[in-house]
Design an enzyme around this catalytic site. Structure first.
Site, PDB file in Angstrom:
ATOM      1  CG  HIS A  24      -0.901   1.805  -4.533  1.00 29.33           C
ATOM      2  ND1 HIS A  24      -1.632   2.876  -4.947  1.00 29.33           N
ATOM      3  CD2 HIS A  24      -1.117   0.823  -5.441  1.00 29.33           C
ATOM      4  CE1 HIS A  24      -2.293   2.557  -6.052  1.00 29.33           C
ATOM      5  NE2 HIS A  24      -1.993   1.319  -6.382  1.00 29.33           N
TER       6      HIS A  24
HETATM    7  C1  UD1 Z   1      -2.245  -3.987  -7.029  1.00 26.19           C
HETATM    8  C2  UD1 Z   1      -2.217  -3.765  -8.527  1.00 26.19           C
HETATM    9  C3  UD1 Z   1      -2.283  -2.278  -8.815  1.00 26.19           C
HETATM   10  C4  UD1 Z   1      -3.487  -1.657  -8.134  1.00 26.19           C
HETATM   11  C5  UD1 Z   1      -3.520  -2.013  -6.666  1.00 26.19           C
HETATM   12  C6  UD1 Z   1      -4.824  -1.570  -6.049  1.00 26.19           C
HETATM   13  C7  UD1 Z   1      -0.929  -5.450  -9.737  1.00 26.19           C
HETATM   14  C8  UD1 Z   1       0.333  -5.748 -10.452  1.00 26.19           C
HETATM   15  N1  UD1 Z   1      -0.970  -4.270  -9.110  1.00 26.19           N
HETATM   16  O1  UD1 Z   1      -1.098  -3.357  -6.479  1.00 26.19           O
HETATM   17  O2  UD1 Z   1      -2.418  -2.083 -10.208  1.00 26.19           O
HETATM   18  O3  UD1 Z   1      -3.400  -0.260  -8.275  1.00 26.19           O
HETATM   19  O4  UD1 Z   1      -3.421  -3.441  -6.499  1.00 26.19           O
HETATM   20  O5  UD1 Z   1      -4.667  -1.375  -4.692  1.00 26.19           O
HETATM   21  O6  UD1 Z   1      -1.824  -6.254  -9.744  1.00 26.19           O
HETATM   22  N2  UD1 Z   1      -0.196  -6.719   0.680  1.00 26.19           N
HETATM   23  C9  UD1 Z   1      -0.610  -7.010   1.961  1.00 26.19           C
HETATM   24  N3  UD1 Z   1      -1.938  -7.293   2.151  1.00 26.19           N
HETATM   25  C10 UD1 Z   1      -2.847  -7.327   1.155  1.00 26.19           C
HETATM   26  C11 UD1 Z   1      -2.401  -7.036  -0.141  1.00 26.19           C
HETATM   27  C12 UD1 Z   1      -1.075  -6.739  -0.362  1.00 26.19           C
HETATM   28  O7  UD1 Z   1       0.163  -6.998   2.900  1.00 26.19           O
HETATM   29  O8  UD1 Z   1      -4.042  -7.582   1.416  1.00 26.19           O
HETATM   30  C13 UD1 Z   1       1.229  -6.367   0.477  1.00 26.19           C
HETATM   31  C14 UD1 Z   1       2.096  -7.572   0.185  1.00 26.19           C
HETATM   32  O9  UD1 Z   1       3.350  -7.348   0.748  1.00 26.19           O
HETATM   33  C15 UD1 Z   1       2.208  -7.526  -1.329  1.00 26.19           C
HETATM   34  C16 UD1 Z   1       2.209  -6.042  -1.604  1.00 26.19           C
HETATM   35  O10 UD1 Z   1       1.321  -5.486  -0.646  1.00 26.19           O
HETATM   36  O11 UD1 Z   1       3.377  -8.143  -1.808  1.00 26.19           O
HETATM   37  C17 UD1 Z   1       1.737  -5.689  -2.996  1.00 26.19           C
HETATM   38  O12 UD1 Z   1       0.442  -6.234  -3.236  1.00 26.19           O
HETATM   39  P1  UD1 Z   1      -0.008  -6.598  -4.736  1.00 26.19           P
HETATM   40  O13 UD1 Z   1      -1.416  -7.079  -4.736  1.00 26.19           O
HETATM   41  O14 UD1 Z   1       0.998  -7.431  -5.395  1.00 26.19           O
HETATM   42  O15 UD1 Z   1       0.087  -5.212  -5.463  1.00 26.19           O
HETATM   43  P2  UD1 Z   1      -0.532  -3.796  -5.088  1.00 26.19           P
HETATM   44  O16 UD1 Z   1       0.576  -2.857  -4.813  1.00 26.19           O
HETATM   45  O17 UD1 Z   1      -1.594  -3.932  -4.085  1.00 26.19           O
HETATM   46  N1  UDP Z   2      -9.332   3.377  -1.187  1.00 27.81           N
HETATM   47  C1  UDP Z   2      -9.955   3.056   0.021  1.00 27.81           C
HETATM   48  N2  UDP Z   2      -9.217   3.121   1.168  1.00 27.81           N
HETATM   49  C2  UDP Z   2      -7.908   3.486   1.171  1.00 27.81           C
HETATM   50  C3  UDP Z   2      -7.283   3.810  -0.057  1.00 27.81           C
HETATM   51  C4  UDP Z   2      -8.027   3.737  -1.221  1.00 27.81           C
HETATM   52  O1  UDP Z   2     -11.139   2.747   0.034  1.00 27.81           O
HETATM   53  O2  UDP Z   2      -7.300   3.499   2.257  1.00 27.81           O
HETATM   54  C5  UDP Z   2     -10.123   3.291  -2.413  1.00 27.81           C
HETATM   55  C6  UDP Z   2     -10.195   4.571  -3.186  1.00 27.81           C
HETATM   56  O3  UDP Z   2     -11.243   5.395  -2.714  1.00 27.81           O
HETATM   57  C7  UDP Z   2     -10.441   4.060  -4.594  1.00 27.81           C
HETATM   58  C8  UDP Z   2      -9.660   2.765  -4.632  1.00 27.81           C
HETATM   59  O4  UDP Z   2      -9.488   2.383  -3.276  1.00 27.81           O
HETATM   60  O5  UDP Z   2     -11.809   3.779  -4.796  1.00 27.81           O
HETATM   61  C9  UDP Z   2      -8.334   2.973  -5.280  1.00 27.81           C
HETATM   62  O6  UDP Z   2      -7.517   1.897  -5.018  1.00 27.81           O
HETATM   63  P1  UDP Z   2      -5.943   1.948  -5.112  1.00 27.81           P
HETATM   64  O7  UDP Z   2      -5.469   3.314  -4.896  1.00 27.81           O
HETATM   65  O8  UDP Z   2      -5.446   0.897  -4.207  1.00 27.81           O
HETATM   66  O9  UDP Z   2      -5.659   1.431  -6.589  1.00 27.81           O
HETATM   67  P2  UDP Z   2      -5.716   2.048  -8.058  1.00 27.81           P
HETATM   68  O10 UDP Z   2      -6.976   2.822  -8.220  1.00 27.81           O
HETATM   69  O11 UDP Z   2      -4.487   2.861  -8.264  1.00 27.81           O
HETATM   70  O12 UDP Z   2      -5.684   0.839  -8.924  1.00 27.81           O
END
Ligand code: UD1
Ligand code: UDP
Length: 356
Positions: free
Chosen positions: A202
């Site tokens: 992601h």
């Molecule tokens: C964010 C964090 C990342 C973290 C991750 C955990 C930042 C900059 N990044 O990344 O560090 O590892 O969360 O999962 O804060 N979207 C949806 N539905 C949702 C959420 C997101 O459709 O509920 C889609 C949208 O198109 C959005 C994209 O995912 O633009 C990215 O979401 P965003 O929260 O900006 O960043 P993450 O990749 O989730």
């Molecule tokens: N996770 C979850 N369901 C999923 C993918 C991840 O519950 O489908 C959990 C995972 O077990 C961990 C956390 O989400 O606890 C990690 O989140 P993510 O990978 O989105 O972000 P990061 O840790 O890189 O910030």
């Protein structure tokens, strides 16, 4: 004492269980603010429902957007929320845009700021997370570092006062919930109990670069077992587009994001885990599974040094090579990298001592 905790992204929700448990034991009041950065049912509500996390006191509901727009919207609302509740301390964790907004709001409103998961560095300022965590660390009044490397990183930036080595709250969560793992997702995928691999992708560095993303998918396709991919919403469309054009993608099983308890089952039963996630990387280690990190760097360096994780980058051949060298080998004894599963208690004690 009134503590305010600002959360917004998936890995920040489950940590609330460990944190709130300690807050309740000590009889404090917590105001939980959800920024709304993650909002899909399977990215947010599922964690509150499955894990029994108390409902947030406030949901700002920012939704998605560019970094500036998203962070700016959070910041405006947080000013008003802080003004209304006047917390004694504001706690943020990790490195998301919600972390950044919480940290900036606390600093501007003169509320003592605690940064949990402080001191992690990739040394790559192109990563949005690196910018967020550096700023949060430098604004924080109390820094709770999960690993000795994180403590060292802070010291190298001149941050040594009010740094406490607490261990990792994700480990607290894993220890608390590991026996409640739910294997429904595995049964639905129709794979044999343990004959599969788990992959998550992601990070912007992988998903925003189509060639890099395609290489990772080719690498996953080259592996000899089914690969279950709970797809973060940001890759769903891209994955579907790419896999349509790829021949031999039969081993990829793409599913919706799953709840934490289902994820724990996937992690504990998979043969090997391939991921660019910081949380999933650590959970692979907690579950005693080797992992391949689909990145060029990691903030969790100790895991590479321990021999339990292998940095493959994004090249398909490197992923396949990493799989051969990691899987099926005798794994070394695990060092204790992430503390003793009582990180939340150490964070709360550090806050009490700091405020005294
Ligand atoms: C964010 C964090 C990342 C973290 C991750 C955990 C930042 C900059 N990044 O990344 O560090 O590892 O969360 O999962 O804060 N979207 C949806 N539905 C949702 C959420 C997101 O459709 O509920 C889609 C949208 O198109 C959005 C994209 O995912 O633009 C990215 O979401 P965003 O929260 O900006 O960043 P993450 O990749 O989730
Ligand atoms: N996770 C979850 N369901 C999923 C993918 C991840 O519950 O489908 C959990 C995972 O077990 C961990 C956390 O989400 O606890 C990690 O989140 P993510 O990978 O989105 O972000 P990061 O840790 O890189 O910030």
């Amino acid at each position: 004492m009134i503590l305010m905790r600002v959360v917004g992204a998936r890995p920040q929700f489950m940590q609330e269980i460990a944190f709130r448990h300690e807050v309740d034991i000590r009889g404090y009041r917590e105001i939980l603010v959800h920024t709304g950065q993650h909002y899909d049912e399977k990215m947010s509500q599922i964690f509150f429902d499955d894990l029994g996390i108390p409902r947030p006191d406030i949901n700002i509901g920012v939704g998605s957007g560019s970094h500036g727009h998203q962070t700016g919207r959070m910041l405006g609302s947080l000013d008003d929320i802080i003004e209304e509740y006047r917390p004694d301390v504001l706690v943020v964790d990790g490195d998301t845009n919600s972390t950044l907004a919480g940290a900036l709001a606390a600093a501007k409103m003169h509320v003592p700021l605690v940064h949990v998961e402080a001191g992690l560095r990739s040394f790559d300022r192109r990563m949005p997370e690196e910018v967020n965590r550096v700023i949060a660390d430098h604004l924080a009044n109390l820094l709770c570092a999960p690993t000795p490397t994180a403590v060292r990183n802070l010291s190298q930036e001149g941050l040594s006062d009010h740094v406490v080595l607490t261990g990792d709250l994700m480990y607290d969560c894993f220890m608390h919930f590991r026996d409640q793992a739910d294997s429904t997702a595995i049964s639905r995928c129709g794979v044999a109990d343990t004959d599969f691999l788990l992959a998550t992708v992601h990070r912007a560095e992988n998903t925003d670069n189509p060639e890099r993303f395609a290489e990772i998918i080719s690498g996953l396709m080259s592996l000899p077992l089914p690969v279950i991919i709970p797809a973060h919403p940001r890759i769903r469309g891209q994955l579907e587009r790419i896999t349509k054009t790829l021949i031999g993608r039969d081993n990829l099983i793409i599913i919706d994001p799953v709840g934490y308890l289902q994820m724990l089952a996937l992690e504990q039963q998979a043969k090997c885990i391939l991921t660019d996630s910081g949380g999933v990387q650590r959970e692979a280690f907690f579950a005693g599974k080797p992992s391949i990190i689909l990145r060029d760097t990691t903030e969790w360096r100790e895991q590479i040094d321990s021999g339990w994780s292998y940095l493959s980058g994004a090249s398909a051949s490197a992923i396949s090579l990493a799989y051969e060298s990691v899987c099926g080998c005798d794994m070394p004894t695990q060092p204790q990298i992430y503390g003793d599963g009582k990180a939340a208690a150490k964070v709360l004690t550090a806050i009490e001592e700091f405020l005294r």
